[in-house]
Design an enzyme around this catalytic site. Sequence first.
Site, mmCIF file in Angstrom:
data_model
loop_
_atom_site.group_PDB
_atom_site.id
_atom_site.type_symbol
_atom_site.label_atom_id
_atom_site.label_comp_id
_atom_site.label_asym_id
_atom_site.label_seq_id
_atom_site.Cartn_x
_atom_site.Cartn_y
_atom_site.Cartn_z
ATOM 1 N N ASP A 123 0.809 -1.226 0.000
ATOM 2 C CA ASP A 123 0.000 0.000 0.000
ATOM 3 C C ASP A 123 0.842 1.277 0.000
ATOM 4 O O ASP A 123 0.312 2.379 -0.104
ATOM 5 C CB ASP A 123 -0.984 -0.003 1.180
ATOM 6 C CG ASP A 123 -0.272 -0.044 2.528
ATOM 7 O OD1 ASP A 123 0.983 -0.020 2.558
ATOM 8 O OD2 ASP A 123 -0.973 -0.104 3.562
ATOM 9 N N GLY A 124 2.148 1.129 0.180
ATOM 10 C CA GLY A 124 3.013 2.313 0.164
ATOM 11 C C GLY A 124 2.890 3.174 1.402
ATOM 12 O O GLY A 124 3.407 4.292 1.444
ATOM 13 N N ARG A 174 12.358 11.955 6.390
ATOM 14 C CA ARG A 174 13.673 11.455 6.766
ATOM 15 C C ARG A 174 14.760 12.246 6.056
ATOM 16 O O ARG A 174 14.640 12.586 4.886
ATOM 17 C CB ARG A 174 13.724 9.986 6.365
ATOM 18 C CG ARG A 174 15.008 9.295 6.608
ATOM 19 C CD ARG A 174 14.793 7.801 6.695
ATOM 20 N NE ARG A 174 14.746 7.163 5.381
ATOM 21 C CZ ARG A 174 14.622 5.836 5.228
ATOM 22 N NH1 ARG A 174 14.500 5.052 6.281
ATOM 23 N NH2 ARG A 174 14.593 5.305 4.027
ATOM 24 N N ARG A 181 22.300 2.801 -1.674
ATOM 25 C CA ARG A 181 22.520 1.575 -0.903
ATOM 26 C C ARG A 181 23.410 0.624 -1.687
ATOM 27 O O ARG A 181 23.542 0.763 -2.914
ATOM 28 C CB ARG A 181 21.158 0.884 -0.680
ATOM 29 C CG ARG A 181 20.116 1.789 -0.078
ATOM 30 C CD ARG A 181 18.717 1.488 -0.665
ATOM 31 N NE ARG A 181 17.778 2.560 -0.319
ATOM 32 C CZ ARG A 181 16.964 2.524 0.718
ATOM 33 N NH1 ARG A 181 16.928 1.466 1.482
ATOM 34 N NH2 ARG A 181 16.179 3.548 0.987
ATOM 35 N N ASP A 250 19.839 -3.996 0.845
ATOM 36 C CA ASP A 250 19.053 -2.804 0.495
ATOM 37 C C ASP A 250 18.942 -1.861 1.692
ATOM 38 O O ASP A 250 18.471 -0.731 1.553
ATOM 39 C CB ASP A 250 17.650 -3.180 -0.012
ATOM 40 C CG ASP A 250 16.923 -4.137 0.919
ATOM 41 O OD1 ASP A 250 17.443 -5.239 1.155
ATOM 42 O OD2 ASP A 250 15.857 -3.769 1.420
ATOM 43 N N ASN A 251 19.382 -2.315 2.861
ATOM 44 C CA ASN A 251 19.384 -1.442 4.039
ATOM 45 C C ASN A 251 20.808 -1.072 4.454
ATOM 46 O O ASN A 251 21.049 -0.707 5.599
ATOM 47 C CB ASN A 251 18.678 -2.138 5.208
ATOM 48 C CG ASN A 251 17.179 -2.276 4.960
ATOM 49 O OD1 ASN A 251 16.596 -1.511 4.191
ATOM 50 N ND2 ASN A 251 16.559 -3.249 5.584
ATOM 51 N N ASP A 260 16.777 2.520 8.243
ATOM 52 C CA ASP A 260 15.645 1.600 8.365
ATOM 53 C C ASP A 260 15.574 0.905 9.717
ATOM 54 O O ASP A 260 16.072 -0.190 9.903
ATOM 55 C CB ASP A 260 15.635 0.579 7.212
ATOM 56 C CG ASP A 260 14.980 1.178 5.976
ATOM 57 O OD1 ASP A 260 14.588 2.363 6.047
ATOM 58 O OD2 ASP A 260 14.858 0.481 4.963
#
Length: 489
Positions: A123-124, A174, A181, A250-251, A260
């Site tokens: 849902d984003g 943020r 990344r 990816d983090n 994250d």
Amino acid sequence: MTFQGFAFDNTFARELEGFYAPSEAAGFKAPALVKLNRPLAEELGLDPDALAEAGPALFSGNTPPAGATPIAQAYAGHQFGGFSPRLGDGRALLLGEIVDPQGGRRDLQLKGSGPTPFSRGGDGKAALGPVLREYLIGEAMHALGVPTTRALAAVTTGEPVFRDTALPGAVLTRVAASHIRVGTFEFFASRHDHGPVRKLADYTIRRHYPASAKAENPYFDLLVAVGKAQTSLVARWMQIGFIHGVMNTDNVTVSGETIDYGPCAFMDAFDPATVFSSIDRRGRYAYGNQPGIVMWNLARFAETLLPLLADAPKAAIALAEEALGILSEHYEQSSLEGMRRKIGLQKAEGGDGELIEALLGMMESAEADFTSTFRGLAKVLRGASADEALQLNPEELAAWMPRWRARLDREGAPADAIATAMDGVNPIYIPRNHRTEEALEAAVQDGDMRPFDALLEAVTQPYEERPSLADYASPAPPEFGPYKTFCGT
Ligand code: AMP
Ligand code: MG
């Protein structure tokens, strides 16, 4: 004063076409400002009062600020060891880059602002609890001197998000040195598309590691620079008992900032096997595995750079291995240096590692609280009884204490000065899990931000003991039970 806008300079959008998809915020009915990070706003050269006024429309994404180029960034990633070729910002929107008064460039990103071309059926959106969690822990990390992305603001959207139940929706704004990344490199490298990898590497050098441009082999230098930033970062996590919980590539930022804060948490009782995340069933990202995992992640980064390191594949692999050797050594050094300071040592001696290991061994067998033990050691230097200040096995302690004292004598500094230096690196207040949960519950269920604000106040001056905050220094009571965290989706 009304909000004058940001002085955006959007190099990522301008220079890296193909690395993102233009996108926009969903638009929310009734956004309301929950938190504004005034100190950070000032650091960025922004007027907090004007930001507060513009806040609901601005930080929900309802009214994109002038000069913004809202994009969702593309990235891939190794998640729990398995490769996902297409992740990307599924619920985040990079508004642009702002240049602060010191000339530092920072990304301004909305998280939870609605679906993007990378949402893959999600849902984003974000829920208030995880948004506030990221706000709180990011600020605690910053105050602890750990490189981190930071929250500038949190707004509620006035709309529910549906997880297991309906939860209040929220958007986090943020700020980050960048959102590049390891997974951003993997996105193109996995398609053997070397042109974009080189472009991204050159961009990263310009933005984060300009000195690498002058090196004999700029890409080797970049690999080492990113690796040093990441290994230093994980060494810092280890020194404060921080467990990230989802160290997927990816983090992993190339800037070396923590990013994250989904399932992260701080360890109370020292145990290297500690895992909090409910999805980390095999403990891949357990406390004690973090140093090995950062090296694994850097090996994935090195692989993306192979075609740039040298023309001949064999030579490229040799260079990657050389870099990883340097980085492994860098981690050991960085870890030892930090741990030395935690037990009051400024000088380096051969047996220091063993002395530290022996202490950690005692802590593990006694299930001693990680944070309090180091503060307790300084109390002992100020004259407190070791058996009272430390929850360790008295016999083991009786053997360790003389070794530590003899080592401290060779520092040639008064005990008081050593204790003061120790208190400057060993926090008294960290976001204790039971306190964090209590603060988030009050905010989410009752709209009561007081526990959150009180906890934020404690953890943003983590080294300074304040008698009124004694309750924030203790580990969770037994009735809190085993702690589980969930990914902030
Ligand atoms: P994270 O666990 O937050 O690091 O996210 C991993 C990936 O899942 C990223 O590509 C996110 O953009 C994506 N993602 C997480 N939550 C959602 C969501 N609610 N909707 C769409 N994408 C999401
Ligand atoms: Mg992520």
